[in-house]
Scaffold this active site. Structure first.
Site, PDB file in Angstrom:
ATOM      1  N   ASP A 395       0.855  -1.174   0.000  1.00  0.00           N
ATOM      2  CA  ASP A 395       0.000   0.000   0.000  1.00  0.00           C
ATOM      3  C   ASP A 395       0.889   1.221   0.000  1.00  0.00           C
ATOM      4  O   ASP A 395       1.750   1.378   0.840  1.00  0.00           O
ATOM      5  CB  ASP A 395      -0.951  -0.037   1.185  1.00  0.00           C
ATOM      6  CG  ASP A 395      -2.056  -1.041   0.917  1.00  0.00           C
ATOM      7  OD1 ASP A 395      -2.938  -0.731   0.117  1.00  0.00           O
ATOM      8  OD2 ASP A 395      -1.987  -2.148   1.462  1.00  0.00           O
ATOM      9  N   THR A 396       0.634   2.087  -0.964  1.00  0.00           N
ATOM     10  CA  THR A 396       1.631   3.011  -1.453  1.00  0.00           C
ATOM     11  C   THR A 396       0.930   4.215  -2.045  1.00  0.00           C
ATOM     12  O   THR A 396      -0.262   4.178  -2.308  1.00  0.00           O
ATOM     13  CB  THR A 396       2.447   2.288  -2.563  1.00  0.00           C
ATOM     14  OG1 THR A 396       3.015   1.106  -2.032  1.00  0.00           O
ATOM     15  CG2 THR A 396       3.542   3.157  -3.135  1.00  0.00           C
TER      16      THR A 396
END
Length: 583
Positions: A395-396
């Protein structure tokens, strides 16, 4: 701009006739759009000066304000990234890592910056094995075993931009928006509310139930332990104080000052492995970017320890096929890119780790001949089953900026899993990443844990150049899906002449597996035609039809710079909370 096709000798490969050619050069867009509701939605925004695209509208505005106030593309990227670290903590915080691609319009050079953290000096395989662990925990204090690199990346990039591009703005000014949102609050978005709710599931002790950690509960939940709902105001006063220190004293406040001490003190009280020495000796590094030709452009990405080489390998394989002839959105289109992805991931999973610790044959992996050999193995009628992709687990955020002078930044920043380790040391407001949980405790594994080592990173910002100048600044969040989505964006724009927004809107897929799954599958959005998914099943793909516009596919973004007019076309992903804006 005209479209030209330069056919070369056909190459007969297994299961397909492939043209070794550079197909149509980037031409005028079809603004009617295949996946846009209206022509306006396909080309808005388009501007002549600066452009910013991020996965949150407040961050985009922060970056745009910096450009209007006289900052350069790097300044705007820092301001946007700092704001995202406040308003998008489910995806990124200052306790994570980042990677940069920077094109300097004045010098014509492409610079790459690796600001990922290394494992702590006490982070050894024996340390975890003595605790009876066979793998590093996904959450908690033992998952926070690498130094956060974000601030070092901002600092190094800022210094470079100030010296080489010029700027009217001070370092502290770049923190203004982030500090304001942390202190005064911001309206919670759908993405933040969704992931907060997912992560307070008490039934999942391995990956969720983050309210068990005091700092997480205090920072991201209300006093009664419930989440902030969409539209409610979240404030983070401790993070605001931390950002003020960083604004005042720079990176040294984080790595050699009171912030580092607070973080290390709490970790060590809970049997953590990071030390003050780990923080004090950390630094970001300038590295040589990787590149491969694609049609009449050159694609750039980050070298190992990132999976940038896999993203480029996919394009290197696709160079051996007439992708345009297959048709966008057809069964052959999806099948080919998925099979090219499997080829690239097989190499990635065998070799990728920290190049300071292992030898990685990058030149061979990105060579023209290797791409040809990989293409020959692809059977258009049958899905390969011999490769084993890793879990996405990522998750970025990705953001892109192009300023009035043509300087361009592609930046990706992350805490790994949503909300990282779940640990927020008291008095800091800093959520620490769990990137180091991806290290293996098997000493024979290429990515096994060692002190001072950087782990395999899924993060990889990208950029396409044409005639030495930025043509497409692009990227996405999504772990395992990043190289696949990048391939979708590039092929849709370069091979099919789609607008950036249309390319991002189009149905996406993800070959791999998600947390806890025992087998791989091919997730594909339900908007793909039934005839296509049925045919993919017949070819042997394990189809899993998922909801339309699911953020499992990541939040992508792009900026296209028209080579003739220099107009910037921005795009953002309808799967997230973002917006593209310019002036």
């Amino acid at each position: 701009m005209s479209k030209a096709i330069s056919p070369l000798r056909p190459v007969h490969l297994a299961g397909a006739i492939v043209l070794g050619l550079a197909t149509a050069s980037a031409g005028a867009f079809d603004i009617t759009g295949k996946y846009c509701d209206t022509p306006s939605r396909c080309v808005n925004p388009s501007t002549t000066q600066g452009m910013v695209t991020t996965s949150n509208y407040l961050a985009t505005q922060a970056g745009l304000k910096v450009l209007r106030d006289g900052g350069n593309a790097i300044d705007a990227a820092i301001a946007a990234a700092a704001t995202l670290a406040v308003v998008y903590p489910q995806m990124t915080t200052i306790g994570g890592d980042n990677f940069w691609l920077i094109h300097n319009a004045k010098t014509g050079e492409m610079r790459a910056l690796n600001a990922s953290g290394r494992a702590g000096e006490k982070a050894t395989i024996d340390f975890y094995k003595q605790k009876g662990l066979s793998k590093i925990p996904a959450r908690g204090y033992l998952a926070a075993n690498t130094v956060p690199g974000v601030i070092s990346g901002w600092d190094e990039a800022y210094r470079y931009g100030k010296q080489s591009m010029g700027s009217k703005l001070s370092w502290s000014q770049l923190m203004d928006s982030a500090i304001g949102y942390a202190q005064d609050g911001f309206a919670v978005t759908p993405s933040l509310a969704k992931w907060a709710q997912i992560n307070i599931n008490p039934a999942d002790q391995e990956f969720r139930n983050l309210q068990r950690f005091t700092g997480f509960k205090k920072t991201y939940l209300k006093a009664d332990g419930s989440i902030y709902q969409v539209g409610e105001v979240m404030k983070q006063p401790e993070l605001a104080a931390t950002l003020r220190l960083i604004a005042k004293d720079g990176a040294k406040a984080f790595y050699q000052g009171p912030i580092a001490k607070k973080i290390v003190d709490e970790l060590q009280r809970n049997d953590g492995v990071l030390t003050l020495k780990d923080f004090a000796t950390h630094k970001a590094n300038w590295v040589t970017p990787l590149k491969v030709p694609y049609r009449d452009t050159v694609a750039y990405n980050l070298p190992p320890n990132t999976q940038g080489m896999a993203a480029l390998e996919i394009l290197n394989v696709l160079n051996n096929f007439d992708v345009k002839k297959l048709g966008e959105g057809t069964t052959d289109y999806y099948h080919l890119i998925i099979e090219a992805t499997k080829e690239a991931f097989a190499d990635r999973d065998k070799y990728l780790s920290d190049p300071d610790f292992v030898q990685i044959p990058v030149d061979f992996l990105l060579s023209k001949q290797h791409g040809i050999d990989q293409a020959k193995r692809i059977q258009m009628a049958t899905a390969a089953t011999s490769v084993k992709p890793l879990d996405p687990k990522g998750d970025t955020i990705w953001l892109g900026v192009v300023d009035k002078d043509g300087n361009a930044v592609s930046l990706i920043q992350s805490v790994y899993h949503d909300f990282g380790s779940g640990i927020v040391p008291e008095g800091t407001g800093v959520l620490l990443q769990n990137r180091g949980s991806f290290f293996s405790l098997d000493k024979t594994h290429v990515n096994h844990l060692q002190p001072g080592k950087r782990t395999f990173h899924t993060l990889n910002p990208a950029m396409l150049l044409k005639d030495g100048k930025p043509l497409l600044v692009y990227g996405t969040m999504g772990g395992e899906g990043q190289p696949q989505t990048q391939a979708a964006i590039v092929t849709r724009i370069v091979d099919f002449g789609m607008t950036p927004q249309d390319a991002i809107n189009g149905p996406r897929w993800l070959h791999g597996r998600t947390w806890g799954a025992v087998s791989n599958d091919l997730k594909i959005e339900g908007r793909a035609p039934l005839a296509v998914t049925d045919e993919l099943k017949k070819r042997g793909h394990p189809i899993n039809v998922v909801e339309d516009y699911t953020d499992t596919m990541g939040h992508a973004g792009a900026i296209w710079i028209d080579p003739a007019t220099k107009v910037r076309y921005g795009a953002t992903d309808p799967r997230g909370d973002g917006v593209a804006a310019g002036y």
